[in-house]
Scaffold this active site. Sequence first.
Site, PDB file in Angstrom:
ATOM      1  N   TYR A   8      66.922  16.475  42.232  1.00 18.44           N
ATOM      2  CA  TYR A   8      66.989  17.615  43.141  1.00 18.44           C
ATOM      3  C   TYR A   8      67.673  18.776  42.428  1.00 18.44           C
ATOM      4  O   TYR A   8      68.858  18.688  42.099  1.00 18.44           O
ATOM      5  CB  TYR A   8      67.753  17.225  44.416  1.00 18.44           C
ATOM      6  CG  TYR A   8      67.243  15.910  44.992  1.00 18.44           C
ATOM      7  CD1 TYR A   8      66.157  15.888  45.861  1.00 18.44           C
ATOM      8  CD2 TYR A   8      67.817  14.693  44.609  1.00 18.44           C
ATOM      9  CE1 TYR A   8      65.661  14.692  46.351  1.00 18.44           C
ATOM     10  CE2 TYR A   8      67.321  13.486  45.097  1.00 18.44           C
ATOM     11  CZ  TYR A   8      66.248  13.497  45.966  1.00 18.44           C
ATOM     12  OH  TYR A   8      65.754  12.307  46.443  1.00 18.44           O
ATOM     13  N   GLU A  43      59.355   6.903  46.691  1.00 16.59           N
ATOM     14  CA  GLU A  43      59.956   5.755  47.384  1.00 16.59           C
ATOM     15  C   GLU A  43      58.902   4.729  47.772  1.00 16.59           C
ATOM     16  O   GLU A  43      57.904   5.061  48.412  1.00 16.59           O
ATOM     17  CB  GLU A  43      60.670   6.242  48.658  1.00 16.59           C
ATOM     18  CG  GLU A  43      61.183   5.105  49.537  1.00 16.59           C
ATOM     19  CD  GLU A  43      62.033   5.580  50.707  1.00 16.59           C
ATOM     20  OE1 GLU A  43      61.761   6.670  51.248  1.00 16.59           O
ATOM     21  OE2 GLU A  43      62.970   4.840  51.072  1.00 16.59           O
ATOM     22  N   HIS A  61      72.109  10.252  45.370  1.00 18.33           N
ATOM     23  CA  HIS A  61      72.074   9.128  46.317  1.00 18.33           C
ATOM     24  C   HIS A  61      71.769   7.839  45.568  1.00 18.33           C
ATOM     25  O   HIS A  61      71.523   7.863  44.366  1.00 18.33           O
ATOM     26  CB  HIS A  61      71.059   9.374  47.439  1.00 18.33           C
ATOM     27  CG  HIS A  61      69.642   9.589  46.995  1.00 18.33           C
ATOM     28  ND1 HIS A  61      68.814   8.553  46.621  1.00 18.33           N
ATOM     29  CD2 HIS A  61      68.895  10.715  46.859  1.00 18.33           C
ATOM     30  CE1 HIS A  61      67.610   9.040  46.300  1.00 18.33           C
ATOM     31  NE2 HIS A  61      67.641  10.353  46.426  1.00 18.33           N
ATOM     32  N   GLU A 106      63.874   4.163  45.511  1.00 20.43           N
ATOM     33  CA  GLU A 106      63.621   5.576  45.787  1.00 20.43           C
ATOM     34  C   GLU A 106      64.477   6.539  44.982  1.00 20.43           C
ATOM     35  O   GLU A 106      65.244   7.330  45.547  1.00 20.43           O
ATOM     36  CB  GLU A 106      63.827   5.852  47.283  1.00 20.43           C
ATOM     37  CG  GLU A 106      65.127   5.294  47.879  1.00 20.43           C
ATOM     38  CD  GLU A 106      65.269   5.668  49.357  1.00 20.43           C
ATOM     39  OE1 GLU A 106      65.155   6.858  49.676  1.00 20.43           O
ATOM     40  OE2 GLU A 106      65.500   4.760  50.175  1.00 20.43           O
ATOM     41  N   ASP A 124      58.976   2.781  54.952  1.00 19.18           N
ATOM     42  CA  ASP A 124      59.781   3.931  54.496  1.00 19.18           C
ATOM     43  C   ASP A 124      59.243   4.371  53.136  1.00 19.18           C
ATOM     44  O   ASP A 124      59.555   3.753  52.127  1.00 19.18           O
ATOM     45  CB  ASP A 124      61.251   3.475  54.412  1.00 19.18           C
ATOM     46  CG  ASP A 124      62.190   4.599  54.001  1.00 19.18           C
ATOM     47  OD1 ASP A 124      61.756   5.756  53.915  1.00 19.18           O
ATOM     48  OD2 ASP A 124      63.390   4.289  53.769  1.00 19.18           O
ATOM     49  N   ARG A 137      61.259  12.948  45.079  1.00 19.94           N
ATOM     50  CA  ARG A 137      61.660  11.557  45.327  1.00 19.94           C
ATOM     51  C   ARG A 137      60.380  10.746  45.407  1.00 19.94           C
ATOM     52  O   ARG A 137      59.369  11.231  45.922  1.00 19.94           O
ATOM     53  CB  ARG A 137      62.476  11.432  46.619  1.00 19.94           C
ATOM     54  CG  ARG A 137      62.877  10.006  46.950  1.00 19.94           C
ATOM     55  CD  ARG A 137      64.013   9.897  47.971  1.00 19.94           C
ATOM     56  NE  ARG A 137      63.695  10.389  49.288  1.00 19.94           N
ATOM     57  CZ  ARG A 137      64.138  11.528  49.804  1.00 19.94           C
ATOM     58  NH1 ARG A 137      64.925  12.307  49.089  1.00 19.94           N
ATOM     59  NH2 ARG A 137      63.792  11.902  51.023  1.00 19.94           N
ATOM     60  N   HIS A 161      67.295   1.499  57.624  1.00 20.18           N
ATOM     61  CA  HIS A 161      68.420   1.091  56.772  1.00 20.18           C
ATOM     62  C   HIS A 161      68.856  -0.244  57.342  1.00 20.18           C
ATOM     63  O   HIS A 161      69.682  -0.312  58.247  1.00 20.18           O
ATOM     64  CB  HIS A 161      69.554   2.124  56.811  1.00 20.18           C
ATOM     65  CG  HIS A 161      69.182   3.413  56.141  1.00 20.18           C
ATOM     66  ND1 HIS A 161      69.979   4.522  56.153  1.00 20.18           N
ATOM     67  CD2 HIS A 161      68.080   3.762  55.415  1.00 20.18           C
ATOM     68  CE1 HIS A 161      69.390   5.505  55.467  1.00 20.18           C
ATOM     69  NE2 HIS A 161      68.238   5.068  55.030  1.00 20.18           N
ATOM     70  N   ASP A 167      66.272  13.652  84.267  1.00 25.81           N
ATOM     71  CA  ASP A 167      65.062  12.886  84.615  1.00 25.81           C
ATOM     72  C   ASP A 167      64.167  12.448  83.450  1.00 25.81           C
ATOM     73  O   ASP A 167      63.142  11.830  83.675  1.00 25.81           O
ATOM     74  CB  ASP A 167      64.171  13.653  85.623  1.00 25.81           C
ATOM     75  CG  ASP A 167      64.817  13.739  86.986  1.00 25.81           C
ATOM     76  OD1 ASP A 167      65.866  13.091  87.176  1.00 25.81           O
ATOM     77  OD2 ASP A 167      64.278  14.446  87.850  1.00 25.81           O
ATOM     78  N   HIS A 220      68.204  15.252  53.876  1.00 20.47           N
ATOM     79  CA  HIS A 220      67.719  14.879  55.213  1.00 20.47           C
ATOM     80  C   HIS A 220      67.141  16.093  55.952  1.00 20.47           C
ATOM     81  O   HIS A 220      67.433  16.331  57.123  1.00 20.47           O
ATOM     82  CB  HIS A 220      68.834  14.220  56.032  1.00 20.47           C
ATOM     83  CG  HIS A 220      69.161  12.845  55.546  1.00 20.47           C
ATOM     84  ND1 HIS A 220      70.338  12.191  55.810  1.00 20.47           N
ATOM     85  CD2 HIS A 220      68.437  11.992  54.780  1.00 20.47           C
ATOM     86  CE1 HIS A 220      70.325  11.008  55.230  1.00 20.47           C
ATOM     87  NE2 HIS A 220      69.186  10.855  54.600  1.00 20.47           N
ATOM     88  N   ASP A 252      58.869  12.256  53.206  1.00 23.97           N
ATOM     89  CA  ASP A 252      59.502  10.951  53.404  1.00 23.97           C
ATOM     90  C   ASP A 252      59.183  10.561  54.836  1.00 23.97           C
ATOM     91  O   ASP A 252      59.737  11.133  55.780  1.00 23.97           O
ATOM     92  CB  ASP A 252      61.015  11.089  53.171  1.00 23.97           C
ATOM     93  CG  ASP A 252      61.755   9.755  53.267  1.00 23.97           C
ATOM     94  OD1 ASP A 252      61.184   8.790  53.801  1.00 23.97           O
ATOM     95  OD2 ASP A 252      62.918   9.704  52.810  1.00 23.97           O
TER      96      ASP A 252
HETATM   97  N1  GLY Z   1      63.937   7.727  55.138  1.00 21.36           N
HETATM   98  C1  GLY Z   1      65.294   7.433  54.951  1.00 21.36           C
HETATM   99  C2  GLY Z   1      65.546   6.893  53.625  1.00 21.36           C
HETATM  100  O1  GLY Z   1      64.733   7.008  52.744  1.00 21.36           O
HETATM  101  O2  GLY Z   1      66.542   6.249  53.400  1.00 21.36           O
HETATM  102 MN    MN Z   2      62.676   7.327  53.052  1.00 17.81          MN
HETATM  103 MN    MN Z   3      64.643   4.897  52.217  1.00 17.43          MN
END
Ligand code: GLY
Ligand code: MN
Ligand code: MN
Length: 434
Positions: free
Chosen positions: A385, A405, A347, A381, A268, A403, A358, A36, A240, A257
Amino acid sequence: MNQNEFKRRRRQLMRMMGPGSVAILPTAAETIRNRDVHHPFRPDSDFYYLTGFAEPEAVMVLVPGRAHGEYILFCREKDPTKELWDGRRAGLEGAVDDYGADDAFPITDLDDILPGLLEERERVFFAMGCDPAFDKRVSDWVSQVRSRARAGVHGPIEFLALDHFLHDMRLYKSRAETSVMRRAAKLSAQAHRELMRRCEPGMHEYQLASVFNHECQMQGANGLAYPSIVGGGNNACVLHYVENNEALRDGDLVLIDAGCELDCYASDITRTFPVNGQFSDAQRALYELVLDAQLAAIDKVRAGNHWNDPHDAAVRVLTKGLLKLGLLRGTLAKALKAQSYTRFYMHRTGHWLGMDVHDVGDYKVDGHWRELEPGMVLTVEPGLYIPHGAKGVAKKWQGIGIRIEDDVLVTKGEPDVLSKDVPKHVDEIEALMA
Ligand code: GLY
Ligand code: MN
Ligand code: MN
């Protein structure tokens, strides 16, 4: 967003499709969370991009050159009882009057009406492979038309990937889009500033996440573009990390983030700052290195540069800095060639940003990195780490994840940083937190 904006997009798509074609595009399906209870409904980005219609159970059909109207919207009919329980509906009249459809039909009549719209249409634009059940319906409609060949009816002979055409359109943001994205970034920026002001040792990660939500929603954002990441100390090294359930410790950094969504457009933003308001020497050294890398990368967000130029710039600065701090060994040339930075920076430096965080759009064209053009929006970004227990790394660097960004619009001139309202220089951050 103004209805003319959606109309302009439909026109542009229909020009690309050409005569003798038809496009079919359903919105997202509603999904059950548990008994529900549904997940909050969010329209499909492609569907909303062309219609501005936010109700579930809707299908857009574009039929360029159709005498009775080119834009057909299938949607739910008005129903006083259902509307009493579940909220208002535009209904068929609203689809025409408020959303600019030339023609509107009940969604329940889709299977009866759709085959007729395919007659004498050679090409079908449709994003196959997103929803197997809907794929099956489309192929059933096509078969129905084909089965009438002996009656002289011609059905489609060609299928084209609608998403391929649409996603290229979505990559180039219009003035209306960049103004919504700027506003989304401003709301998020204000919320990030509030987190810097309110953070103190002993607070929990979820409390900062909650302040972020509150600030965004109080300013009218529609919610978040993605689940917030609030990672204190070593947690920032999980890229993440969304548990957000630990206490923030004096002497640690916290990485946040988080970005709101506004009218289906994402922001973002990531900032990393000291929980107690003061960077330690080791934190400052790594932080300023990431910041230098980010500034160098942003400076490459210029029309005519390639998609990978910002990433290359960031990697170069990071590698140089890691060598200087003794976290990497060897010469710059050798370290770059061996990509030894990937131990601490694993990354890429960004992604397209738009209705999806994204966002859609190809990164390579004919095997080459895409050239940046005015109207494209991307994130920048870079990060570093260094988790607890990193082998061969001095203790003082461990448990630090950083990070930074920002959201950047490519223009004919200087990079336009949509998220520039959140401080990122050490002095500015310490001053705001003092
Ligand atoms: N928040 C997801 C990224 O930075 O890609
Ligand atoms: Mn992000
Ligand atoms: Mn991002």
